[in-house]
Design a protein around this motif. Structure first.
Motif, PDB file in Angstrom:
ATOM      1  N   ALA A 133     -10.378  -7.993   5.005  1.00  0.00           N
ATOM      2  CA  ALA A 133     -10.175  -7.602   3.615  1.00  0.00           C
ATOM      3  C   ALA A 133     -10.568  -6.143   3.429  1.00  0.00           C
ATOM      4  CB  ALA A 133     -10.980  -8.493   2.690  1.00  0.00           C
ATOM      5  N   GLN A 134      -9.734  -5.395   2.702  1.00  0.00           N
ATOM      6  CA  GLN A 134      -9.987  -3.982   2.474  1.00  0.00           C
ATOM      7  C   GLN A 134      -9.637  -3.603   1.039  1.00  0.00           C
ATOM      8  OE1 GLN A 134      -7.494  -2.176   5.458  1.00  0.00           O
ATOM      9  NE2 GLN A 134      -9.107  -2.302   7.007  1.00  0.00           N
ATOM     10  N   ARG A 135     -10.352  -2.620   0.512  1.00  0.00           N
ATOM     11  CA  ARG A 135     -10.049  -2.070  -0.794  1.00  0.00           C
ATOM     12  C   ARG A 135      -9.581  -0.640  -0.567  1.00  0.00           C
ATOM     13  NH1 ARG A 135     -14.343  -0.628  -5.365  1.00  0.00           N
ATOM     14  NH2 ARG A 135     -15.175   0.372  -3.543  1.00  0.00           N
ATOM     15  N   LEU A 136      -8.423  -0.300  -1.113  1.00  0.00           N
ATOM     16  CA  LEU A 136      -7.812   1.001  -0.892  1.00  0.00           C
ATOM     17  C   LEU A 136      -7.719   1.737  -2.219  1.00  0.00           C
ATOM     18  CD1 LEU A 136      -6.381   2.761   1.253  1.00  0.00           C
ATOM     19  CD2 LEU A 136      -4.274   1.605   0.638  1.00  0.00           C
ATOM     20  N   ILE A 137      -8.219   2.990  -2.245  1.00  0.00           N
ATOM     21  CA  ILE A 137      -8.148   3.825  -3.440  1.00  0.00           C
ATOM     22  C   ILE A 137      -7.581   5.175  -3.025  1.00  0.00           C
ATOM     23  CG2 ILE A 137      -9.461   4.986  -5.251  1.00  0.00           C
ATOM     24  CD1 ILE A 137     -11.573   2.773  -4.950  1.00  0.00           C
ATOM     25  N   PHE A 138      -6.565   5.638  -3.739  1.00  0.00           N
ATOM     26  CA  PHE A 138      -5.993   6.957  -3.488  1.00  0.00           C
ATOM     27  C   PHE A 138      -6.629   7.940  -4.461  1.00  0.00           C
ATOM     28  CE2 PHE A 138      -2.541   3.916  -2.529  1.00  0.00           C
ATOM     29  CZ  PHE A 138      -2.501   4.117  -1.163  1.00  0.00           C
ATOM     30  N   ALA A 169       0.832  -1.205   0.000  1.00  0.00           N
ATOM     31  CA  ALA A 169       0.000   0.000   0.000  1.00  0.00           C
ATOM     32  C   ALA A 169       0.870   1.259   0.000  1.00  0.00           C
ATOM     33  CB  ALA A 169      -0.930   0.002   1.206  1.00  0.00           C
ATOM     34  N   VAL A 170       1.963   1.250   0.740  1.00  0.00           N
ATOM     35  CA  VAL A 170       2.851   2.411   0.781  1.00  0.00           C
ATOM     36  C   VAL A 170       3.516   2.610  -0.574  1.00  0.00           C
ATOM     37  CG1 VAL A 170       4.948   3.353   1.832  1.00  0.00           C
ATOM     38  CG2 VAL A 170       3.220   2.278   3.265  1.00  0.00           C
ATOM     39  N   VAL A 171       3.953   1.527  -1.194  1.00  0.00           N
ATOM     40  CA  VAL A 171       4.557   1.619  -2.523  1.00  0.00           C
ATOM     41  C   VAL A 171       3.538   2.142  -3.532  1.00  0.00           C
ATOM     42  CG1 VAL A 171       5.539   0.263  -4.417  1.00  0.00           C
ATOM     43  CG2 VAL A 171       6.311  -0.136  -2.079  1.00  0.00           C
ATOM     44  N   ALA A 172       2.287   1.658  -3.457  1.00  0.00           N
ATOM     45  CA  ALA A 172       1.237   2.124  -4.363  1.00  0.00           C
ATOM     46  C   ALA A 172       0.948   3.611  -4.138  1.00  0.00           C
ATOM     47  CB  ALA A 172      -0.037   1.305  -4.163  1.00  0.00           C
ATOM     48  N   LEU A 173       0.959   4.078  -2.894  1.00  0.00           N
ATOM     49  CA  LEU A 173       0.745   5.492  -2.604  1.00  0.00           C
ATOM     50  C   LEU A 173       1.863   6.332  -3.221  1.00  0.00           C
ATOM     51  CD1 LEU A 173      -0.591   7.912  -1.205  1.00  0.00           C
ATOM     52  CD2 LEU A 173       0.736   7.318   0.837  1.00  0.00           C
ATOM     53  N   MET A 174       3.100   5.908  -3.060  1.00  0.00           N
ATOM     54  CA  MET A 174       4.220   6.649  -3.633  1.00  0.00           C
ATOM     55  C   MET A 174       4.117   6.706  -5.155  1.00  0.00           C
ATOM     56  SD  MET A 174       7.240   5.347  -1.058  1.00  0.00           S
ATOM     57  CE  MET A 174       8.538   5.755  -2.169  1.00  0.00           C
ATOM     58  N   GLU A 175       3.744   5.605  -5.782  1.00  0.00           N
ATOM     59  CA  GLU A 175       3.587   5.592  -7.240  1.00  0.00           C
ATOM     60  C   GLU A 175       2.462   6.524  -7.673  1.00  0.00           C
ATOM     61  OE1 GLU A 175       3.047   1.460  -8.121  1.00  0.00           O
ATOM     62  OE2 GLU A 175       5.191   1.023  -7.988  1.00  0.00           O
ATOM     63  N   LEU A 192       1.341   9.207  -6.051  1.00  0.00           N
ATOM     64  CA  LEU A 192       1.782  10.587  -5.854  1.00  0.00           C
ATOM     65  C   LEU A 192       2.774  11.021  -6.924  1.00  0.00           C
ATOM     66  CD1 LEU A 192       2.116  10.691  -1.967  1.00  0.00           C
ATOM     67  CD2 LEU A 192       0.337  11.730  -3.373  1.00  0.00           C
ATOM     68  N   ASP A 193       3.669  10.129  -7.323  1.00  0.00           N
ATOM     69  CA  ASP A 193       4.611  10.442  -8.401  1.00  0.00           C
ATOM     70  C   ASP A 193       3.865  10.682  -9.713  1.00  0.00           C
ATOM     71  OD1 ASP A 193       6.753  10.252  -6.695  1.00  0.00           O
ATOM     72  OD2 ASP A 193       7.335   8.239  -7.334  1.00  0.00           O
ATOM     73  N   ALA A 194       2.864   9.843  -9.995  1.00  0.00           N
ATOM     74  CA  ALA A 194       2.113   9.963 -11.250  1.00  0.00           C
ATOM     75  C   ALA A 194       1.254  11.216 -11.290  1.00  0.00           C
ATOM     76  CB  ALA A 194       1.243   8.723 -11.456  1.00  0.00           C
ATOM     77  N   PRO A 224     -10.038  15.496 -10.671  1.00  0.00           N
ATOM     78  CA  PRO A 224      -9.488  14.588  -9.657  1.00  0.00           C
ATOM     79  C   PRO A 224      -9.060  13.260 -10.287  1.00  0.00           C
ATOM     80  CG  PRO A 224     -11.492  15.601  -8.854  1.00  0.00           C
ATOM     81  CD  PRO A 224     -11.365  15.978 -10.295  1.00  0.00           C
ATOM     82  N   VAL A 225      -8.003  12.675  -9.739  1.00  0.00           N
ATOM     83  CA  VAL A 225      -7.447  11.426 -10.277  1.00  0.00           C
ATOM     84  C   VAL A 225      -7.504  10.367  -9.186  1.00  0.00           C
ATOM     85  CG1 VAL A 225      -5.412  10.323 -11.258  1.00  0.00           C
ATOM     86  CG2 VAL A 225      -5.904  12.715 -11.786  1.00  0.00           C
TER      87      VAL A 225
END
Length: 133
Positions: free
Chosen positions: A90-95, A55-61, A63-65, A75-76
């Motif tokens: 179980a959880q679904r995470l969307i940034f 999840a942290v890696v996905a957040l960084m990606e 934010l970079d994008a 909004p993206v």
């Protein structure tokens, strides 16, 4: 006991000279300005549970994008990331990155309080900090 053979003495002297020269080169250890400059700015070392690493890696990606977007963009949202919490749920995470246009609306201002004003729920955290000293 020093070596008796002159060749051995010369070899020992050469080794000592190389060791002294290596110390003068300034290799290893802390040096100001040493190391690679971080691409994303100043960094912080944190302990993150293995379950949240993805999840942290996905957040960084994400934010970079979305770094170049501004108020002219919509909004993206990121792709959903499915993970399990530390309790196994179980959880679904969307940034979601929502650009802000500060030219049209004033940025949020901190709550200012005078000594004679009545505390309310909006500045409870500030009251707590003020009373802790």
């Amino acid at each position: 006991m020093p070596p008796e053979n002159p060749d051995e003495q010369a070899a020992v002297a050469a080794t000592i000279d190389r060791m002294k020269a290596a110390e003068k080169k300034g290799r290893g250890g802390y040096r100001p300005g040493a190391g690679r400059i971080a691409e994303r700015g100043p960094t912080r070392v944190m302990r993150i549970p293995d379950a949240y690493r993805e999840a942290v890696v996905a957040l960084m990606e994400h934010l970079d994008a979305t770094a170049p977007i501004n108020y002219r963009y919509a909004p993206v949202e990121s792709e959903p990331l499915f993970l399990r919490s530390l309790h196994g749920k179980a959880q679904r995470l969307i940034f979601k990155t929502i650009p802000v246009d500060f030219s049209r609306a004033a940025p949020p201002q901190p709550v200012m309080r005078t000594a004679d004003s009545e505390p309310d729920s909006s500045n409870f955290a500030i009251d707590r900090c003020d009373n802790s000293t």
